[in-house]
Design a protein around this motif. Structure first.
Motif, short mmCIF file in Angstrom:
data_model
loop_
_atom_site.label_atom_id
_atom_site.label_comp_id
_atom_site.label_asym_id
_atom_site.label_seq_id
_atom_site.Cartn_x
_atom_site.Cartn_y
_atom_site.Cartn_z
N ALA A 105 63.78 31.26 -40.97
CA ALA A 105 63.40 30.39 -42.09
C ALA A 105 64.02 30.85 -43.41
O ALA A 105 64.09 30.06 -44.37
N ALA A 106 64.49 32.09 -43.48
CA ALA A 106 65.15 32.56 -44.71
C ALA A 106 66.44 31.81 -44.97
O ALA A 106 66.92 31.75 -46.10
N GLY A 107 67.02 31.22 -43.92
CA GLY A 107 68.09 30.27 -44.07
C GLY A 107 69.45 30.85 -44.37
O GLY A 107 69.65 32.06 -44.50
N ALA A 108 70.42 29.95 -44.45
CA ALA A 108 71.81 30.28 -44.75
C ALA A 108 72.41 29.11 -45.52
O ALA A 108 71.87 28.00 -45.50
N ASP A 109 73.52 29.36 -46.18
CA ASP A 109 74.15 28.31 -46.99
C ASP A 109 74.73 27.19 -46.14
O ASP A 109 74.85 26.05 -46.60
N ALA A 110 75.13 27.51 -44.91
CA ALA A 110 75.76 26.52 -44.04
C ALA A 110 75.76 27.06 -42.62
O ALA A 110 75.56 28.26 -42.40
N PHE A 111 75.98 26.20 -41.66
CA PHE A 111 76.26 26.67 -40.30
C PHE A 111 77.60 27.42 -40.36
O PHE A 111 78.58 26.93 -40.93
N GLY A 112 77.62 28.62 -39.81
CA GLY A 112 78.83 29.42 -39.86
C GLY A 112 78.99 30.24 -41.12
O GLY A 112 79.97 30.99 -41.25
N ASN A 136 77.37 20.05 -40.12
CA ASN A 136 76.91 19.26 -38.97
C ASN A 136 76.88 20.18 -37.76
O ASN A 136 77.93 20.56 -37.24
N TRP A 137 75.66 20.56 -37.30
CA TRP A 137 75.58 21.59 -36.28
C TRP A 137 76.30 21.22 -34.98
O TRP A 137 77.06 22.04 -34.46
N PRO A 138 76.09 20.03 -34.39
CA PRO A 138 76.76 19.76 -33.11
C PRO A 138 78.28 19.91 -33.19
O PRO A 138 78.89 20.54 -32.31
N ASP A 139 78.89 19.35 -34.22
CA ASP A 139 80.34 19.44 -34.37
C ASP A 139 80.77 20.88 -34.60
O ASP A 139 81.72 21.38 -33.99
N ALA A 210 75.52 39.99 -35.14
CA ALA A 210 76.71 39.19 -35.45
C ALA A 210 76.21 38.06 -36.34
O ALA A 210 76.31 36.87 -36.03
N ALA A 211 75.64 38.43 -37.46
CA ALA A 211 74.83 37.53 -38.29
C ALA A 211 75.67 36.41 -38.91
O ALA A 211 76.79 36.62 -39.35
N HIS A 212 75.06 35.22 -38.93
CA HIS A 212 75.70 34.05 -39.53
C HIS A 212 74.66 32.93 -39.61
O HIS A 212 73.58 33.05 -39.05
N GLY A 213 75.01 31.88 -40.30
CA GLY A 213 74.15 30.70 -40.32
C GLY A 213 74.35 29.89 -39.05
O GLY A 213 75.47 29.62 -38.65
N GLY A 214 73.26 29.51 -38.41
CA GLY A 214 73.36 28.76 -37.16
C GLY A 214 72.07 28.03 -36.85
O GLY A 214 71.22 27.86 -37.71
N HIS A 215 71.94 27.61 -35.61
CA HIS A 215 70.72 26.92 -35.15
C HIS A 215 69.77 27.97 -34.58
O HIS A 215 70.17 28.80 -33.76
#
Length: 285
Positions: A105-112, A136-139, A210-215
């Motif tokens: 829930a702390a979130g990220a700026d974007a997927f990836g 856009n997560w699926p793409d 391997a931290a990053h923004g994701g689902h």
């Protein structure tokens, strides 16, 4: 300095005297210092050490799940705190589920999105991992988490082109199974059981991100894929804190394609068979 060992690096980065050392794995050494132990990791490259240090800092910033403190990095070396290990415990698992939900829930700026200060060209284990932001997560998931490793596996001969076509068909239709749209979560990113430490303090600690923004379901699917003690309790705690969208169980295999293909690239054909089995469930739907 490049020829120095982990004890010399630990002493220089902490300013404390070395008492003893113990090799834990080929790349990881626990060094006893005057005042307590630290862990010294040869990350393989300066970029990998930088990515891991930034990831640990980003996870710690959320104030949710416990991670070792970063004492410093130098070249390919990373020096972190040592976690006294205990035994898996149902109460700790329930707590970990709640804490993992808070981390996501702390979130990220974007997927990836990479952690602040972390490189875009990062790593998951020993495999390169590009952090390319998307909204856009699926793409994004198909382009940057599945297809790159699929291509590497085909190029290496671990997967045949006809087999790869099955996974490519799934990538073309990810949005069909992705579930409701969610904001980018702050992921550990390599959440297999070996990176989950059950501390002697009764808490779960996470290492080697391997931290990053994701689902958020990707972290949970990886926990399930490689086994986690008291997983049912972890998921119970997670659902109490942050309920998951209906249909999560049907999406698990989709989220597992990423780690399965990474393992195919790193470890070979047996993981390719698992990736294909997961993909066929969707391709035939």
């Amino acid at each position: 300095m490049s020829g120095e060992g982990p004890d010399a690096v630990a002493a220089r980065l902490t300013g404390r005297a070395v008492v003893a050392r113990r090799r834990l794995t080929g790349a990881v050494t626990e060094v006893d210092l005057d005042g307590g132990p630290v862990v010294v990791k040869d990350a393989g490259s300066a970029a990998a050490a930088r990515a891991e240090a930034a990831g640990l800092g980003w996870l710690a910033e959320a104030g949710a799940v416990r991670v070792p403190v970063v004492h410093g990095r130098e070249g390919q070396w990373l020096v972190t705190g040592s976690v006294p290990e205990g035994r898996p415990d149902a109460a700790a698992a329930l707590r970990f589920g709640r804490e993992l939900a808070a981390l996501h829930a702390a979130g990220a700026d974007a997927f990836g999105a990479p952690p602040p200060g972390g490189p875009a060209d990062a790593y998951i284990g020993a495999a390169p991992m590009s952090n390319v932001p998307g909204d856009n997560w699926p793409d994004w998931y198909a382009r940057h988490r599945v297809l790159p490793y699929l291509r590497r596996a085909v190029d290496a001969g671990t997967l045949r082109s006809a087999e790869a076509a099955v996974i490519e068909r799934v990538c073309e239709r990810v949005d069909q199974w992705a579930g409701p749209a969610e904001p980018p979560a702050r992921l550990h990113g390599d959440l297999w059981s070996g990176n989950v430490l059950w501390g002697a303090d009764g808490h779960v600690w996470l290492i080697d991100p391997a931290a990053h923004g994701g689902h958020r379901e990707t972290d949970l699917a990886m926990l399930q894929l490689f086994g986690c003690p008291h997983l049912a309790r972890v998921l119970e705690g997670y659902e109490e804190a942050a309920p998951l969208a209906p249909g999560r169980r049907q999406r698990v295999g989709l989220h597992q394609l990423f780690p399965l293909l990474v393992h195919t690239v790193l470890f070979g054909r047996s993981y390719a068979e698992q990736a294909l089995a997961a993909a066929r469930r969707y391709a035939s739907a």
